[in-house]
Enzyme design. Structure first.
Site, PDB file in Angstrom:
ATOM      1  N   LEU A 158       0.874  -1.168   0.000  1.00  0.00           N
ATOM      2  CA  LEU A 158       0.000   0.000   0.000  1.00  0.00           C
ATOM      3  C   LEU A 158       0.913   1.220   0.000  1.00  0.00           C
ATOM      4  O   LEU A 158       1.980   1.202   0.638  1.00  0.00           O
ATOM      5  CB  LEU A 158      -0.886   0.025   1.251  1.00  0.00           C
ATOM      6  N   ASP A 159       0.496   2.286  -0.675  1.00  0.00           N
ATOM      7  CA  ASP A 159       1.278   3.526  -0.656  1.00  0.00           C
ATOM      8  C   ASP A 159       1.335   4.059   0.770  1.00  0.00           C
ATOM      9  O   ASP A 159       0.437   3.779   1.576  1.00  0.00           O
ATOM     10  CB  ASP A 159       0.621   4.582  -1.552  1.00  0.00           C
ATOM     11  N   GLN A 160       2.320   4.907   1.026  1.00  0.00           N
ATOM     12  CA  GLN A 160       2.453   5.421   2.404  1.00  0.00           C
ATOM     13  C   GLN A 160       1.204   6.191   2.837  1.00  0.00           C
ATOM     14  O   GLN A 160       0.831   6.166   4.001  1.00  0.00           O
ATOM     15  CB  GLN A 160       3.745   6.241   2.564  1.00  0.00           C
ATOM     16  N   LYS A 203      -5.069   4.809  -8.029  1.00  0.00           N
ATOM     17  CA  LYS A 203      -4.854   6.238  -8.310  1.00  0.00           C
ATOM     18  C   LYS A 203      -4.739   6.473  -9.819  1.00  0.00           C
ATOM     19  O   LYS A 203      -5.262   7.461 -10.348  1.00  0.00           O
ATOM     20  CB  LYS A 203      -3.587   6.727  -7.601  1.00  0.00           C
TER      21      LYS A 203
END
Ligand code: URA
Length: 235
Positions: free
Chosen positions: A102-104, A188
């Site tokens: 997962l992205d930060q 995204k």
């Protein structure tokens, strides 16, 4: 299995260190100190204590974390905390890995394990384990955008079409959808491809396993049943 080997397998350090713990009288089973490193143990339903702290023997570990914002999935994080900071050394010593990333700035369900086969089963590009995301978008979500996401979009430098299912507008700027691959920044990029922008992103479900009421920053060990739910693929 010898007691020293069992402790080592559970992340208590190198064999020598485990021997020392045992000889120091730090380890007990059923309330009785066991100071022989070569004590033979049955592993079924084994519980033990190290310095009065209770542990359950686990051949492999399967963890569901509700990831907070500001944590990276890498061990050597650069600009943020690492998700591994959220776990005791005995778990990181076991070599747990994130199952996908997962992205930060993404919150929600992140699985971690030291079982390489489980990791493969969930991340292999051909396996298509569905994942449910909720997001807030910068602009209002239009009917056309919903239709485009369902029909599928192209993403730069990726082959094929990326379509979402169960695309549901929860409010004017809030969307839930299920994706079936796991390419870099997929959600995204899909939202950008239809002309909108993700402001915040949250993963709610992997396979048929839902994050449920695990609080942000908290984690649980998955039961056998939950492991099977997380592995449920598309037909
Ligand atoms: N898709 C994204 O863009 N980011 C994530 O963190 C997960 C899926």
């Amino acid at each position: 299995m010898f007691l020293e080997k069992m402790l080592q397998s559970q992340g208590f350090g190198a064999r020598k260190h485990c021997q020392q713990l045992i000889k120091n009288g730090a380890v007990s089973i059923n309330g009785v100190v066991v100071d022989n490193p070569k004590e033979k143990l049955k592993l079924d339903d084994l519980e033990f204590e190290v310095y009065q702290e209770k542990y359950t023997y686990r051949e492999k570990v399967y963890i569901a974390l509700n990831k907070p914002k500001g944590y990276e999935c890498s061990h050597q994080s650069t600009h943020h905390f690492s998700v591994f900071d959220l776990f005791d050394d005995i778990l990181t010593n076991r070599g747990i890995q994130c199952v996908g990333r997962l992205d930060q700035d993404t919150t929600g369900l992140l699985l971690l394990t030291d079982d390489g086969q489980f990791l493969q089963a969930l991340t292999h590009p051909k396996k298509h384990v569905p994942k449910v995301y909720k997001m807030l978008t910068a602009d209002e979500i239009t009917d056309e955008q919903v239709q485009q996401l369902e029909a599928g979009v192209e993403l730069r430098n990726e082959t094929g079409i990326f379509a979402a299912t169960d695309v549901t507008r929860l409010s004017s700027n809030e969307l839930q959808m299920t994706v079936h691959q796991g390419v870099y920044h997929q959600v995204k990029r899909m939202i950008a491809a239809v002309g909108n922008k993700v402001e915040s992103l949250h993963r709610q479900q992997i396979g048929q396993f839902d994050l449920g009421d695990i609080a942000e920053g908290e984690w649980i060990y998955l039961t056998e049943e939950q492991i099977q739910l997380a592995k449920q693929r598309d037909e």
